[in-house]
Design a protein around this motif. Sequence first.
Motif, mmCIF file in Angstrom:
data_model
loop_
_atom_site.group_PDB
_atom_site.id
_atom_site.type_symbol
_atom_site.label_atom_id
_atom_site.label_comp_id
_atom_site.label_asym_id
_atom_site.label_seq_id
_atom_site.Cartn_x
_atom_site.Cartn_y
_atom_site.Cartn_z
ATOM 1 N N LEU A 143 0.829 -1.205 0.000
ATOM 2 C CA LEU A 143 0.000 0.000 0.000
ATOM 3 C C LEU A 143 0.867 1.260 0.000
ATOM 4 O O LEU A 143 0.561 2.237 -0.692
ATOM 5 C CB LEU A 143 -0.917 0.008 1.235
ATOM 6 C CG LEU A 143 -2.049 -1.020 1.281
ATOM 7 C CD1 LEU A 143 -2.787 -0.917 2.611
ATOM 8 C CD2 LEU A 143 -3.023 -0.833 0.126
ATOM 9 N N ALA A 144 1.946 1.220 0.776
ATOM 10 C CA ALA A 144 2.857 2.370 0.835
ATOM 11 C C ALA A 144 3.492 2.628 -0.527
ATOM 12 O O ALA A 144 3.593 3.782 -0.974
ATOM 13 C CB ALA A 144 3.936 2.133 1.891
ATOM 14 N N LEU A 145 3.908 1.559 -1.205
ATOM 15 C CA LEU A 145 4.510 1.712 -2.526
ATOM 16 C C LEU A 145 3.488 2.260 -3.525
ATOM 17 O O LEU A 145 3.802 3.145 -4.327
ATOM 18 C CB LEU A 145 5.062 0.374 -3.022
ATOM 19 C CG LEU A 145 5.643 0.378 -4.441
ATOM 20 C CD1 LEU A 145 6.839 1.319 -4.550
ATOM 21 C CD2 LEU A 145 6.047 -1.034 -4.873
ATOM 22 N N ASP A 146 2.273 1.747 -3.454
ATOM 23 C CA ASP A 146 1.224 2.220 -4.345
ATOM 24 C C ASP A 146 0.991 3.727 -4.159
ATOM 25 O O ASP A 146 0.861 4.478 -5.126
ATOM 26 C CB ASP A 146 -0.069 1.440 -4.098
ATOM 27 C CG ASP A 146 -1.179 1.853 -5.048
ATOM 28 O OD1 ASP A 146 -0.995 1.689 -6.273
ATOM 29 O OD2 ASP A 146 -2.223 2.348 -4.589
ATOM 30 N N ASP A 169 10.847 -10.831 -1.422
ATOM 31 C CA ASP A 169 11.671 -10.786 -2.635
ATOM 32 C C ASP A 169 10.869 -10.266 -3.828
ATOM 33 O O ASP A 169 11.374 -9.468 -4.631
ATOM 34 C CB ASP A 169 12.239 -12.174 -2.961
ATOM 35 C CG ASP A 169 13.320 -12.612 -1.989
ATOM 36 O OD1 ASP A 169 13.823 -11.749 -1.234
ATOM 37 O OD2 ASP A 169 13.656 -13.808 -1.963
ATOM 38 N N GLU A 170 9.619 -10.716 -3.924
ATOM 39 C CA GLU A 170 8.759 -10.255 -5.017
ATOM 40 C C GLU A 170 8.494 -8.758 -4.894
ATOM 41 O O GLU A 170 8.464 -8.039 -5.891
ATOM 42 C CB GLU A 170 7.419 -11.017 -5.007
ATOM 43 C CG GLU A 170 7.532 -12.476 -5.411
ATOM 44 C CD GLU A 170 7.965 -13.390 -4.263
ATOM 45 O OE1 GLU A 170 8.274 -12.865 -3.162
ATOM 46 O OE2 GLU A 170 7.998 -14.614 -4.469
ATOM 47 N N VAL A 175 9.553 -2.963 -6.583
ATOM 48 C CA VAL A 175 10.155 -1.640 -6.331
ATOM 49 C C VAL A 175 11.149 -1.293 -7.440
ATOM 50 O O VAL A 175 11.214 -0.156 -7.915
ATOM 51 C CB VAL A 175 10.833 -1.596 -4.947
ATOM 52 C CG1 VAL A 175 11.517 -0.242 -4.725
ATOM 53 C CG2 VAL A 175 9.824 -1.849 -3.839
ATOM 54 N N LYS A 176 11.890 -2.304 -7.884
ATOM 55 C CA LYS A 176 12.898 -2.082 -8.940
ATOM 56 C C LYS A 176 12.273 -1.674 -10.273
ATOM 57 O O LYS A 176 12.947 -1.098 -11.126
ATOM 58 C CB LYS A 176 13.756 -3.338 -9.116
ATOM 59 C CG LYS A 176 14.727 -3.553 -7.963
ATOM 60 C CD LYS A 176 15.537 -4.830 -8.129
ATOM 61 C CE LYS A 176 16.540 -4.993 -6.996
ATOM 62 N NZ LYS A 176 17.303 -6.255 -7.079
ATOM 63 N N VAL A 199 13.802 -1.026 2.492
ATOM 64 C CA VAL A 199 13.985 -0.926 1.044
ATOM 65 C C VAL A 199 14.056 0.553 0.682
ATOM 66 O O VAL A 199 13.151 1.327 1.017
ATOM 67 C CB VAL A 199 12.822 -1.601 0.290
ATOM 68 C CG1 VAL A 199 13.002 -1.439 -1.215
ATOM 69 C CG2 VAL A 199 12.737 -3.073 0.643
ATOM 70 N N VAL A 200 15.113 0.933 0.019
ATOM 71 C CA VAL A 200 15.309 2.321 -0.398
ATOM 72 C C VAL A 200 15.273 2.390 -1.924
ATOM 73 O O VAL A 200 16.091 1.762 -2.591
ATOM 74 C CB VAL A 200 16.655 2.874 0.124
ATOM 75 C CG1 VAL A 200 16.869 4.306 -0.358
ATOM 76 C CG2 VAL A 200 16.716 2.796 1.649
#
Length: 207
Positions: A143-146, A169-170, A175-176, A199-200
């Motif tokens: 949710l944060a990434l979205d 890992d997924e 993120v990449k 993860v940065v």
Amino acid sequence: MARTKSSNRWMDEHVNDPYVKQAQLDGYRSRASYKLLGINEKDKLIRSGMCVLDLGAAPGGWSQVATKLVGDKGQVIASDILPMDSMAGVTFIQGDFTEDSVFEAIMEVIDGQPIDVVISDMAPNISGVSTADQAASMYLVELALDMATQVLKPKGSFVAKVFQGEGSDEFIKTVKQHFKQVVIRKPDASRPRSREVFVVGKEFIAN
């Protein structure tokens, strides 16, 4: 009610934790502040004048660090479903940022201003069922990434707590897809036995 061995160990660790003691001396709301300080020391994500969005901000340890780093010319917007005591330089919006009303309130505060960095130290309430807790933690970080992909300016940055395990890992692979550079950090303030890493993502690739 008698405490369990694990809760006794946590209490002993907490009482003797140098970062807990340092947080009290430095006036930080939680020892988590030193995790963001350690990450920022390496990655230089947050700088003077920036606009930062802090997701899952309560009790405010990361917001305290962010507001000091952005200075008077910067802005910190924080959100959490839990209440958070007010803080100079921080605009706090209580609620679930995935709900339309809360999302719109955040967007209203942003008011078209590009967000330089999205930070998240969110973690679920631990049930003790490891598979369920891992699934819940992955859901939060997704949710944060979205949210980050919706508000970050081109070349913006993202940092979020991830618990290593099923799905992590997924998530890092995802993120990449959104950032040119992705690194994993384990700051000194993160307890060695904890599965948490950070993860940065740097240089957001805007669609």
